[in-house]
Motif scaffolding. Structure first.
Motif, PDB file in Angstrom:
ATOM      1  N   ASP A 232      12.485  10.856 -64.661  1.00 52.69           N
ATOM      2  CA  ASP A 232      11.159  11.455 -64.794  1.00 52.69           C
ATOM      3  C   ASP A 232      11.200  12.552 -65.861  1.00 52.69           C
ATOM      4  O   ASP A 232      11.764  13.629 -65.640  1.00 52.69           O
ATOM      5  CB  ASP A 232      10.711  12.035 -63.447  1.00 52.69           C
ATOM      6  CG  ASP A 232       9.247  12.464 -63.465  1.00 52.69           C
ATOM      7  OD1 ASP A 232       8.661  12.526 -64.566  1.00 52.69           O
ATOM      8  OD2 ASP A 232       8.697  12.743 -62.378  1.00 52.69           O
ATOM      9  N   GLU A 233      10.627  12.288 -67.016  1.00 48.48           N
ATOM     10  CA  GLU A 233      10.683  13.221 -68.146  1.00 48.48           C
ATOM     11  C   GLU A 233       9.747  14.404 -67.963  1.00 48.48           C
ATOM     12  O   GLU A 233       9.851  15.391 -68.697  1.00 48.48           O
ATOM     13  CB  GLU A 233      10.350  12.485 -69.448  1.00 48.48           C
ATOM     14  CG  GLU A 233      11.340  11.361 -69.784  1.00 48.48           C
ATOM     15  CD  GLU A 233      10.975  10.639 -71.067  1.00 48.48           C
ATOM     16  OE1 GLU A 233       9.900  10.966 -71.631  1.00 48.48           O
ATOM     17  OE2 GLU A 233      11.749   9.774 -71.501  1.00 48.48           O
ATOM     18  N   GLU A 234       8.809  14.307 -67.012  1.00 47.23           N
ATOM     19  CA  GLU A 234       7.833  15.386 -66.838  1.00 47.23           C
ATOM     20  C   GLU A 234       8.312  16.451 -65.850  1.00 47.23           C
ATOM     21  O   GLU A 234       7.603  17.411 -65.590  1.00 47.23           O
ATOM     22  CB  GLU A 234       6.509  14.803 -66.350  1.00 47.23           C
ATOM     23  CG  GLU A 234       5.877  13.828 -67.341  1.00 47.23           C
ATOM     24  CD  GLU A 234       4.544  13.289 -66.859  1.00 47.23           C
ATOM     25  OE1 GLU A 234       4.135  13.673 -65.741  1.00 47.23           O
ATOM     26  OE2 GLU A 234       3.920  12.506 -67.590  1.00 47.23           O
ATOM     27  N   VAL A 235       9.509  16.277 -65.313  1.00 46.75           N
ATOM     28  CA  VAL A 235      10.016  17.227 -64.325  1.00 46.75           C
ATOM     29  C   VAL A 235      10.358  18.546 -65.001  1.00 46.75           C
ATOM     30  O   VAL A 235      10.968  18.585 -66.075  1.00 46.75           O
ATOM     31  CB  VAL A 235      11.260  16.650 -63.624  1.00 46.75           C
ATOM     32  CG1 VAL A 235      11.879  17.687 -62.710  1.00 46.75           C
ATOM     33  CG2 VAL A 235      10.891  15.413 -62.833  1.00 46.75           C
ATOM     34  N   ASP A 236       9.965  19.635 -64.357  1.00 45.54           N
ATOM     35  CA  ASP A 236      10.256  20.971 -64.859  1.00 45.54           C
ATOM     36  C   ASP A 236      11.738  21.280 -64.603  1.00 45.54           C
ATOM     37  O   ASP A 236      12.181  21.294 -63.447  1.00 45.54           O
ATOM     38  CB  ASP A 236       9.367  21.984 -64.133  1.00 45.54           C
ATOM     39  CG  ASP A 236       9.566  23.399 -64.654  1.00 45.54           C
ATOM     40  OD1 ASP A 236      10.438  23.600 -65.521  1.00 45.54           O
ATOM     41  OD2 ASP A 236       8.863  24.310 -64.174  1.00 45.54           O
TER      42      ASP A 236
END
Length: 310
Positions: A232-236
């Motif tokens: 998941d590239e959108e994970v902070d």
């Protein structure tokens, strides 16, 4: 269920030797592979690593066999201890044990302490080579060294469950670091969930808004957070670090229970587990210190129920 952080670099199982073929070395270090002397040194280093890898695996197997012996020898001792505690009806034994352990006490609120008075037994079962088929640890996907902590409770006003569990699936080839942490659901009785607090706010039209919010509690131990999917590239990244810190602290508690508190429970109950001198040689001044601490504890008994920690 959540994946734990990778083990520290110095503790990881060695790189598999078969991954270091001549072809892979030529791709990983092309500059060295093109020069005969450096190539020869690189291949020699690869062979030394393979030797280390072999010795390491022998070490792991020896630890597995030793763990088997330890588990088999300790189990009847722990079973007999439970029988004596049940027979003696020492209801506050485990709550005192937890209260006298710094690592555990720091995670217990005043409200938790009331629920922990119903705790009757804490045990640990570790997967070994010969784990019986009936055991929940007899899972082919769980490496040797995986373990389950069990907390047994008397009937109590807080939750319906009589046994709460926490499982740690250890890394393959390295049963000292978890790859997964598995909690359990708690069936709380109405209005008794210690892991949430109820917030009430009166609106301008006189209505009362009720909202529940997570709060600090030892019983959060049974619902570890989940790490987000690595793809998941959108994970902070900050969120991932925070979860990893929680999981590290979680395993610290598990190790404390498994390796220290459970086997040395009597010493914690007597509040001598942290003393370096011989347990039987306390002089009168030390005994007086214990009495003074007890008196001070009594003076502090009138504490607000909403205090966050003991």
């Amino acid at each position: 269920m959540s994946s734990h952080t990778e083990p520290h670099e110095e503790s990881q199982a060695p790189e598999r030797s078969e991954a270091l073929s001549d072809r892979q070395l030529s791709l990983l270090a092309p500059d060295l592979f093109d020069e005969p002397e450096k190539k020869a040194s690189l291949l020699a280093l690869r062979d030394l690593h393979r030797n280390y890898d072999s010795v390491y695996q022998q070490y792991i197997q020896a630890k597995i066999r030793l763990e088997e012996t330890y588990v088999n020898d300790v189990k009847p001792i722990m079973d007999q201890r439970k029988q004596y505690l049940d027979r003696a009806d020492i209801y506050n034994f485990w709550s005192c044990v937890f209260d006298n352990c710094d690592t555990l006490r720091d995670n217990i609120t005043m409200k938790d302490a009331a629920a922990l008075r119903y705790l009757t037994d804490v045990s640990c079962e570790t997967k070994t080579i010969n784990t019986v088929a009936e055991s929940p640890l007899n899972n082919p996907d769980w490496p040797v060294g995986s373990f389950v902590l069990r907390f047994r409770f008397r009937h109590n006003p807080y939750f319906e469950d009589q046994v709460l569990t926490k499982a740690y699936v250890m890394c393959d080839h390295d049963f000292e670091h978890p790859s997964e942490t598995i909690g359990c659901s708690i069936v709380w009785k109405p209005g008794k969930d210690l892991t949430v607090k109820t917030l009430r706010k009166k609106t301008q039209n006189g209505k009362i808004l009720v909202r529940k919010q997570s709060t600090d509690s030892f019983f959060n131990f049974f619902k570890p957070p989940k790490l987000p999917d690595e793809d998941d590239e959108e994970v902070d990244p900050t969120l991932v670090e925070e979860i990893e810190e929680v999981l590290d602290a979680d395993f610290e508690i598990a190790e404390c229970l498994r390796d220290d508190v459970i086997p040395r429970a009597l010493l914690y109950f007597l509040d001598v587990a942290n003393q370096s001198e011989c347990y039987s040689n306390h002089d009168s001044s030390e005994e007086q210190d214990v009495e003074d601490r007890s008196d001070n504890d009594g003076d502090d008994a009138d504490v607000d129920d909403d205090a966050d920690a003991m």
